[in-house]
Scaffold this motif. Sequence first.
Motif, PDB file in Angstrom:
ATOM      1  N   PHE A  23       0.596  -1.277   0.070  1.00 12.13           N
ATOM      2  CA  PHE A  23      -0.002   0.050  -0.125  1.00 12.13           C
ATOM      3  C   PHE A  23       0.827   1.318  -0.011  1.00 12.13           C
ATOM      4  O   PHE A  23       1.979   1.251   0.332  1.00 12.13           O
ATOM      5  CB  PHE A  23      -1.002   0.077   1.153  1.00 12.13           C
ATOM      6  CG  PHE A  23      -0.420   0.202   2.568  1.00 12.13           C
ATOM      7  CD1 PHE A  23      -0.342   1.688   2.918  1.00 12.13           C
ATOM      8  CD2 PHE A  23       0.094  -0.653   3.419  1.00 12.13           C
ATOM      9  CE1 PHE A  23       0.296   1.938   4.140  1.00 12.13           C
ATOM     10  CE2 PHE A  23       0.574  -0.281   4.498  1.00 12.13           C
ATOM     11  CZ  PHE A  23       0.618   0.971   4.995  1.00 12.13           C
ATOM     12  N   LYS A  24       0.473   2.242  -0.619  1.00 11.96           N
ATOM     13  CA  LYS A  24       0.942   3.613  -0.545  1.00 11.96           C
ATOM     14  C   LYS A  24       0.428   4.710   0.069  1.00 11.96           C
ATOM     15  O   LYS A  24      -1.130   4.447   0.109  1.00 11.96           O
ATOM     16  CB  LYS A  24       1.109   4.062  -1.925  1.00 11.96           C
ATOM     17  CG  LYS A  24       1.961   3.017  -2.794  1.00 11.96           C
ATOM     18  CD  LYS A  24       2.509   3.632  -4.130  1.00 11.96           C
ATOM     19  CE  LYS A  24       3.390   2.625  -4.878  1.00 11.96           C
ATOM     20  NZ  LYS A  24       3.518   3.064  -6.508  1.00 11.96           N
ATOM     21  N   VAL A  25       0.795   5.664   0.693  1.00  8.91           N
ATOM     22  CA  VAL A  25       0.327   6.923   1.127  1.00  8.91           C
ATOM     23  C   VAL A  25       0.681   7.921   0.542  1.00  8.91           C
ATOM     24  O   VAL A  25       1.824   8.323   0.136  1.00  8.91           O
ATOM     25  CB  VAL A  25       0.891   6.792   2.996  1.00  8.91           C
ATOM     26  CG1 VAL A  25       0.312   8.205   3.421  1.00  8.91           C
ATOM     27  CG2 VAL A  25       0.385   5.710   3.416  1.00  8.91           C
ATOM     28  N   SER A  26      -0.536   8.829   0.148  1.00  5.98           N
ATOM     29  CA  SER A  26      -0.257  10.223  -0.188  1.00  5.98           C
ATOM     30  C   SER A  26      -0.743  11.345   0.515  1.00  5.98           C
ATOM     31  O   SER A  26      -1.695  10.721   1.095  1.00  5.98           O
ATOM     32  CB  SER A  26      -0.632  10.129  -1.477  1.00  5.98           C
ATOM     33  OG  SER A  26      -2.035  10.423  -1.675  1.00  5.98           O
ATOM     34  N   TYR A  27      -0.542  12.436   0.531  1.00  2.00           N
ATOM     35  CA  TYR A  27      -0.934  13.589   1.159  1.00  2.00           C
ATOM     36  C   TYR A  27      -1.506  14.544   0.208  1.00  2.00           C
ATOM     37  O   TYR A  27      -0.801  14.751  -0.947  1.00  2.00           O
ATOM     38  CB  TYR A  27       0.205  14.255   2.017  1.00  2.00           C
ATOM     39  CG  TYR A  27       0.820  13.217   3.315  1.00  2.00           C
ATOM     40  CD1 TYR A  27       0.087  13.219   4.485  1.00  2.00           C
ATOM     41  CD2 TYR A  27       1.768  12.311   2.952  1.00  2.00           C
ATOM     42  CE1 TYR A  27       0.317  12.280   5.292  1.00  2.00           C
ATOM     43  CE2 TYR A  27       2.214  11.487   3.731  1.00  2.00           C
ATOM     44  CZ  TYR A  27       1.420  11.340   5.130  1.00  2.00           C
ATOM     45  OH  TYR A  27       1.813  10.548   6.153  1.00  2.00           O
ATOM     46  N   SER A  28      -2.665  14.978   0.586  1.00  2.00           N
ATOM     47  CA  SER A  28      -3.332  16.227  -0.073  1.00  2.00           C
ATOM     48  C   SER A  28      -3.804  17.266   0.809  1.00  2.00           C
ATOM     49  O   SER A  28      -4.000  17.028   2.029  1.00  2.00           O
ATOM     50  CB  SER A  28      -4.436  15.394  -1.220  1.00  2.00           C
ATOM     51  OG  SER A  28      -5.349  15.026  -0.398  1.00  2.00           O
ATOM     52  N   LEU A  29      -4.210  18.126   0.014  1.00  2.00           N
ATOM     53  CA  LEU A  29      -4.574  19.480   0.806  1.00  2.00           C
ATOM     54  C   LEU A  29      -6.126  19.230   0.932  1.00  2.00           C
ATOM     55  O   LEU A  29      -7.093  18.830   0.084  1.00  2.00           O
ATOM     56  CB  LEU A  29      -4.583  20.740   0.013  1.00  2.00           C
ATOM     57  CG  LEU A  29      -3.367  21.372  -0.113  1.00  2.00           C
ATOM     58  CD1 LEU A  29      -3.344  22.347  -1.037  1.00  2.00           C
ATOM     59  CD2 LEU A  29      -2.647  21.896   1.256  1.00  2.00           C
TER      60      LEU A  29
END
Length: 109
Positions: free
Chosen positions: A76-82
């Motif tokens: 699994f991957k994690v990303s960050y967004s506003l």
Amino acid sequence: MAQNKDEQVICPIVEAINAVGTEARLLVLRYLFDGDKGFNELLRLTKLSSKTLASTLKYLEEKKIIQRNIISTRPFKVSYSLTEKGKDLKPVFDDLRKWGEKWMDTLLD
């Protein structure tokens, strides 16, 4: 101006600066305005230590300025967004950039 329970005056400008006003927070937000980023990409772009980046992301997430997105791939991957709250900062950043560009030579003294 608002007041808290101790009758202290609360200034919205000061509170806004407290929320986003560290170099690490500003850098993370600056890069997230360009789109979602993973931890390692933010690490590379910001040149922050992994510990500083992790605590910065956690703080901004707690303040609901950014959100952590888990992408269900293997691994699994994690990303960050506003968040919407974070996106509302864009015009503020644009104005600060313009001000900084205009006065850069005097700010470096």
